[in-house]
Design an enzyme around this catalytic site. Structure first.
Site, PDB file in Angstrom:
ATOM      1  N   ILE A  54     -12.328  -0.981  14.478  1.00 27.41           N
ATOM      2  CA  ILE A  54     -11.205  -1.841  14.860  1.00 27.41           C
ATOM      3  C   ILE A  54      -9.930  -1.011  15.025  1.00 27.41           C
ATOM      4  CG2 ILE A  54      -9.761  -3.795  14.177  1.00 27.41           C
ATOM      5  CD1 ILE A  54     -12.180  -4.977  12.755  1.00 27.41           C
ATOM      6  N   GLY A  55      -9.683  -0.079  14.096  1.00 28.13           N
ATOM      7  CA  GLY A  55      -8.484   0.769  14.195  1.00 28.13           C
ATOM      8  C   GLY A  55      -8.489   1.561  15.485  1.00 28.13           C
TER       9      GLY A  55
ATOM     10  N   GLY B 198     -13.966   0.827   8.998  1.00 32.95           N
ATOM     11  CA  GLY B 198     -15.231   1.443   9.387  1.00 32.95           C
ATOM     12  C   GLY B 198     -15.967   0.692  10.471  1.00 32.95           C
TER      13      GLY B 198
ATOM     14  N   TYR C  22       0.836  -1.210   0.000  1.00 36.44           N
ATOM     15  CA  TYR C  22       0.000   0.000   0.000  1.00 36.44           C
ATOM     16  C   TYR C  22       0.868   1.256   0.000  1.00 36.44           C
ATOM     17  CZ  TYR C  22      -2.948   3.717   1.927  1.00 36.44           C
ATOM     18  OH  TYR C  22      -3.591   4.914   2.148  1.00 36.44           O
ATOM     19  N   GLU C  23       1.973   1.220   0.759  1.00 36.39           N
ATOM     20  CA  GLU C  23       2.867   2.382   0.850  1.00 36.39           C
ATOM     21  C   GLU C  23       3.874   2.398  -0.290  1.00 36.39           C
ATOM     22  OE1 GLU C  23       4.238   1.960   4.919  1.00 36.39           O
ATOM     23  OE2 GLU C  23       2.675   3.267   5.678  1.00 36.39           O
TER      24      GLU C  23
ATOM     25  N   TYR D 127      -5.568   9.849  12.733  1.00 37.22           N
ATOM     26  CA  TYR D 127      -4.797  10.145  13.942  1.00 37.22           C
ATOM     27  C   TYR D 127      -5.150  11.515  14.517  1.00 37.22           C
ATOM     28  CZ  TYR D 127      -2.020   6.062  12.733  1.00 37.22           C
ATOM     29  OH  TYR D 127      -1.616   4.790  12.435  1.00 37.22           O
TER      30      TYR D 127
ATOM     31  N   LYS E 203      -3.392  10.589   3.530  1.00 33.37           N
ATOM     32  CA  LYS E 203      -4.379  11.492   4.133  1.00 33.37           C
ATOM     33  C   LYS E 203      -5.340  10.770   5.073  1.00 33.37           C
ATOM     34  CE  LYS E 203      -7.217  15.481   3.025  1.00 33.37           C
ATOM     35  NZ  LYS E 203      -8.188  15.144   4.066  1.00 33.37           N
TER      36      LYS E 203
END
Lengths: 163, 173
Positions: free
Chosen positions: A97-98, A94, A26-27, A133, A127
C-alpha cells in the site's frame, strides 16, 4: 490484500485528521499537532487548495479493528511536492500500500502536472521510513549534498513579517 | 541605498533567470539549472502559478556595473504542514554581491514572511547548504531554527528519472 488508491475528497478529512494524530504519536510529537479536520477541509478543498490528498482504502471485509478501512497519504504543494507523512496501520503494512501511494503521487505530479522533482523530509532515526524511501530510488540530499532544513516559526516569523 | 521590493512581473523573468544562474554558480552547481526564463514565465504567471516571486530593484543611477536595476529576488511557494497548517517555502533568496550590506536581503525575507502571514501561513521553511556559513548565520539571526541539526530532519529527493520509474508502478485508476 485488495486495496484501492483514489483522490481524497472533503469527507475524508475526518480520517486524515485522525491519522495525522496517530502519526504524530508515533513520531512522539502529539503536542505539536495544531490543525483540525476543519482546517484540512478549508485548506485542501477550497478554490486554491494548499494541498492534495490520496487515500488508500480497503474493502469492508478487511477493515481495521477500529472499524475504518482508510489510511491516508497527504501530498502538498504544486511545484516540488512534499510528501513526508505516510501512515499505515500495522496490520496493513507489507501489502504494497505504501509503495502504491508513493507511485500514485509520482504519477499525479509527474505526467499529470509536469513536475520534475519530488521532495520531502524524514527524521533520521526513522530507519524503516528512510530505508523504504531509499529502496524506492530517492537520494538523501542532506547526507549526500549537505542541505540543512531550516524553519522560521511562531514569534520569529511574526517578527520577520514586521515591515 | 535606495531600493524597492515589489512582486515580479512576467517581464522580470529574464532577470530572475540570470540571477538563478548566478546563485547556482555560487553554489557550485550551474549544470543543475535546467530551466530558462521561458519556464519561469509559463510556471509563475499561469492561472495556477507554481511559485510567486519578489524583486529588489534599484533606481537607474544605482544600476549594477553591467547595467542591471533588478538586483535581487526571492522565489517562494506555499506548502502544507499536517501539524501546523499553511506554510511558505522559500526556494531562493539572492542579492547580487555588489548590492549586499544594504538591507536588501532582509527586505526580501521580511516581505516573504509578510505575504505568508497575510495568507495565514504559520511557518517559513527553507534549505541551506551546510558550508554556506554566511547564509546559515543570516537565517539564524532572523530566528530560523536548523531542524536538521536540532531534530534530525533530512531532505529526501526523487529526481526526474526515479520519479518516472516510480510512477510506472502506480495502480491503474
Amino acid at each position: 490484500m485488495d486495496f484501492s488508491i483514489r483522490a481524497a475528497n472533503v469527507e475524508d478529512c475526518k480520517d486524515i485528521a485522525r491519522m495525522i494524530t496517530e502519526l504524530a504519536e508515533y513520531e512522539k510529537v502529539t503536542d505539536q499537532v495544531k490543525i483540525t479536520q476543519r482546517d484540512l477541509e478549508q485548506d485542501g478543498f477550497s478554490k486554491n487548495p494548499f494541498f492534495h490528498g490520496i487515500i488508500a482504502e480497503v474493502p469492508e471485509q478487511h477493515k481495521s479493528k477500529e472499524g475504518d478501512g482508510k489510511n491516508t497519504d497527504s501530498n502538498r504543494n504544486k511545484t516540488t511536492v512534499a510528501s513526508d507523512k505516510k501512515w499505515l496501520y500495522l496490520c496493513f503494512l507489507g501489502k504494497g500500500i505504501g509503495k502504491a501511494l508513493m507511485s500514485k503521487v509520482a504519477q499525479v505530479i509527474g505526467s499529470g502536472r509536469g513536475c520534475h522533482q519530488l521532495n520531502f523530509t524524514v527524521l533520521d532515526w526513522n530507519k524503516s521510513s528512510v530505508d523504504f524511501y531509499l529502496h524506492q530510488g530517492c537520494t538523501d540530499v542532506t547526507t549526500d549534498m549537505g542541505y540543512h532544513y531550516m524553519s522560521c516559526k511562531g514569534e520569529a516569523m511574526e517578527h520577520l513579517a514586521q515591515p | 541605498m535606495d531600493f524597492k521590493i515589489r512582486p515580479a512581473r512576467k517581464e522580470d523573468c529574464k532577470d530572475v533567470s540570470r540571477m538563478i544562474m548566478e546563485l547556482a554558480v555560487f553554489e557550485n552547481m550551474p549544470d543543475q539549472v535546467k530551466i530558462s526564463h521561458e519556464e519561469l514565465e509559463r510556471d509563475g504567471f499561469c492561472q495556477n502559478p507554481f511559485f510567486e516571486c519578489l524583486i529588489a530593484e534599484v533606481p537607474e543611477e544605482h544600476k549594477s556595473k553591467d547595467g542591471f536595476t533588478v538586483v535581487g529576488y526571492a522565489l517562494y511557494f506555499y506548502t502544507y504542514s499536517t501539524w501546523k497548517g499553511r506554510s511558505v517555502y522559500l526556494e531562493d533568496l539572492y542579492v547580487m554581491p555588489e548590492f549586499r550590506g544594504n538591507g536588501i536581503g532582509k527586505g526580501l525575507l521580511s516581505k516573504v514572511a509578510e505575504v505568508g502571514k497575510e495568507k495565514q501561513c504559520v511557518r517559513l521553511n527553507l534549505s541551506v547548504l551546510d558550508w554556506n556559513t554566511s547564509a546559515r548565520e543570516f537565517y539564524a539571526a532572523k530566528g530560523a531554527q536548523n531542524l536538521t541539526e536540532s531534530e534530525g530532519w533530512h531532505s529526501i529527493r526523487f529526481d526526474k528519472l526515479n520519479m518516472e520509474n516510480l510512477a510506472k508502478e502506480a495502480p491503474k485508476d
